[in-house]
Design a protein around this motif. Structure first.
Motif, mmCIF file in Angstrom:
data_model
loop_
_atom_site.group_PDB
_atom_site.id
_atom_site.type_symbol
_atom_site.label_atom_id
_atom_site.label_comp_id
_atom_site.label_asym_id
_atom_site.label_seq_id
_atom_site.Cartn_x
_atom_site.Cartn_y
_atom_site.Cartn_z
ATOM 1 N N PHE A 51 0.800 -1.227 0.132
ATOM 2 C CA PHE A 51 0.077 0.106 -0.034
ATOM 3 C C PHE A 51 0.761 1.347 0.233
ATOM 4 O O PHE A 51 1.210 1.890 0.996
ATOM 5 C CB PHE A 51 -0.935 -0.006 1.188
ATOM 6 C CG PHE A 51 -1.549 -1.420 1.389
ATOM 7 C CD1 PHE A 51 -2.819 -1.346 0.543
ATOM 8 C CD2 PHE A 51 -1.267 -2.195 2.233
ATOM 9 C CE1 PHE A 51 -3.645 -2.510 0.472
ATOM 10 C CE2 PHE A 51 -2.084 -3.450 2.266
ATOM 11 C CZ PHE A 51 -3.209 -3.590 1.508
ATOM 12 N N THR A 53 0.374 4.187 -0.491
ATOM 13 C CA THR A 53 0.011 5.605 -0.139
ATOM 14 C C THR A 53 -1.095 5.246 0.856
ATOM 15 O O THR A 53 -1.830 3.992 0.991
ATOM 16 C CB THR A 53 -0.803 6.639 -1.139
ATOM 17 O OG1 THR A 53 -1.709 5.865 -1.596
ATOM 18 C CG2 THR A 53 0.409 6.606 -2.197
ATOM 19 N N ARG A 55 -4.042 6.622 0.908
ATOM 20 C CA ARG A 55 -5.193 6.283 0.300
ATOM 21 C C ARG A 55 -5.365 4.861 -0.330
ATOM 22 O O ARG A 55 -6.590 4.286 -0.482
ATOM 23 C CB ARG A 55 -5.429 7.391 -0.964
ATOM 24 C CG ARG A 55 -6.447 7.006 -1.932
ATOM 25 C CD ARG A 55 -6.591 7.789 -3.055
ATOM 26 N NE ARG A 55 -6.497 9.441 -2.817
ATOM 27 C CZ ARG A 55 -7.508 10.247 -2.166
ATOM 28 N NH1 ARG A 55 -8.632 9.500 -1.902
ATOM 29 N NH2 ARG A 55 -7.133 11.505 -1.854
ATOM 30 N N ALA A 56 -4.533 4.326 -0.739
ATOM 31 C CA ALA A 56 -4.512 2.909 -1.223
ATOM 32 C C ALA A 56 -4.741 2.025 -0.369
ATOM 33 O O ALA A 56 -5.713 1.018 -0.334
ATOM 34 C CB ALA A 56 -3.125 2.630 -1.993
ATOM 35 N N GLU A 59 -8.560 2.543 0.417
ATOM 36 C CA GLU A 59 -9.451 1.972 -0.568
ATOM 37 C C GLU A 59 -9.251 0.410 -0.561
ATOM 38 O O GLU A 59 -10.480 -0.150 -0.729
ATOM 39 C CB GLU A 59 -8.797 2.485 -1.896
ATOM 40 C CG GLU A 59 -9.089 3.853 -2.355
ATOM 41 C CD GLU A 59 -8.853 4.187 -3.864
ATOM 42 O OE1 GLU A 59 -8.899 3.312 -4.749
ATOM 43 O OE2 GLU A 59 -8.467 5.463 -4.139
ATOM 44 N N GLU A 113 -3.390 13.396 -7.045
ATOM 45 C CA GLU A 113 -3.124 12.055 -7.571
ATOM 46 C C GLU A 113 -3.790 12.055 -9.167
ATOM 47 O O GLU A 113 -4.888 11.723 -9.175
ATOM 48 C CB GLU A 113 -3.335 10.867 -6.993
ATOM 49 C CG GLU A 113 -2.770 10.625 -5.562
ATOM 50 C CD GLU A 113 -3.278 9.739 -4.663
ATOM 51 O OE1 GLU A 113 -4.504 9.325 -4.712
ATOM 52 O OE2 GLU A 113 -2.737 9.307 -3.833
ATOM 53 N N HIS A 118 -3.022 6.115 -9.935
ATOM 54 C CA HIS A 118 -3.471 6.450 -8.350
ATOM 55 C C HIS A 118 -4.797 6.857 -8.822
ATOM 56 O O HIS A 118 -5.271 7.777 -7.818
ATOM 57 C CB HIS A 118 -2.547 7.488 -7.979
ATOM 58 C CG HIS A 118 -1.235 7.296 -8.019
ATOM 59 N ND1 HIS A 118 -0.143 7.369 -8.554
ATOM 60 C CD2 HIS A 118 -0.744 6.109 -7.008
ATOM 61 C CE1 HIS A 118 0.949 6.782 -8.274
ATOM 62 N NE2 HIS A 118 0.533 6.123 -7.186
ATOM 63 N N ASN A 120 -8.895 7.406 -8.158
ATOM 64 C CA ASN A 120 -9.749 6.893 -6.879
ATOM 65 C C ASN A 120 -10.670 5.751 -7.152
ATOM 66 O O ASN A 120 -11.731 5.985 -7.639
ATOM 67 C CB ASN A 120 -10.342 8.253 -6.334
ATOM 68 C CG ASN A 120 -10.890 8.020 -4.923
ATOM 69 O OD1 ASN A 120 -11.492 6.868 -4.814
ATOM 70 N ND2 ASN A 120 -10.774 8.847 -4.110
#
Length: 190
Positions: A51, A53, A55-56, A59, A113, A118, A120
């Motif tokens: 992961f 980031t 965010r990753a 998600e 991003e 990247h 979303n």
């Protein structure tokens, strides 16, 4: 050895994700990546490899919930009043965002991003799922023209983030969502 590494990598990924789900549920989107790596029994570099980031990670944690919301949109797509179907789905999105503390931040578009690597994916999945509901409601004249699912998701994210620390976030979020739907005007004014 490569097969063993792949199996180890899969086990590490699953273990990290399971721990991350618990930590995000307990601490929200700011859950400590170091704590996640400690509990999962892996190094922080291993977490970052899977992961890259925050965010990753958010998600990945939110993916199952997003799939459930997408399924719900498909279920509602051809049923009943188009406005009611859209609002029922949006209400479900609000409830999920409030209950799953990491979901709202996973839906935020921060503009940092911009490439497809990247992208979303949580927002993209919800937009794809909600588009048929919104299109149908717009065709029926049940919602104003020009509204996008991205607009509605941004509104929901704002509500979820604004109520996150409220003593009763679900009730407060639902109230704010109902206010956004109804607007500020009295029902009988023209």
């Amino acid at each position: 050895m490569p097969d063993r590494q792949r199996a180890d990598a899969r086990r590490n990924y699953a273990r990290i994700l399971a721990v991350a789900e618990e930590e995000v549920a307990a601490h929200g989107a700011g859950a400590s990546l170091e704590q996640i790596s400690r509990i999962a029994g892996v190094g922080s570099a291993t977490v970052r490899r899977h992961f890259p980031t925050r965010r990753a990670l958010l998600e990945a944690v939110s993916h199952q919930r997003i799939e459930a919301l997408s399924d719900r949109a498909r279920e509602l797509a051809g049923k009943g009043n188009s406005r009611d179907a859209l609002l029922e789905w949006l209400s479900d999105v609000v409830a999920y965002c409030v209950a799953a503390r990491g979901l709202a931040p996973a839906l935020v578009h921060d503009g940092a991003e911009l490439d497809s690597v990247h992208e979303n994916t949580c927002s993209a999945m919800l937009e794809e799922a909600g588009n048929p509901l919104l299109r149908r409601a717009a065709q029926d004249g049940a919602v104003a023209e020009g509204i996008t699912v991205a607009d509605l998701i941004a509104l929901i994210v704002g509500i979820a983030l604004a109520t996150e620390h409220h003593p009763d976030p679900a009730t407060r979020a639902n109230r704010l969502f109902q206010l956004a739907i109804a607007g500020l005007s009295p029902q009988n004014s023209c």
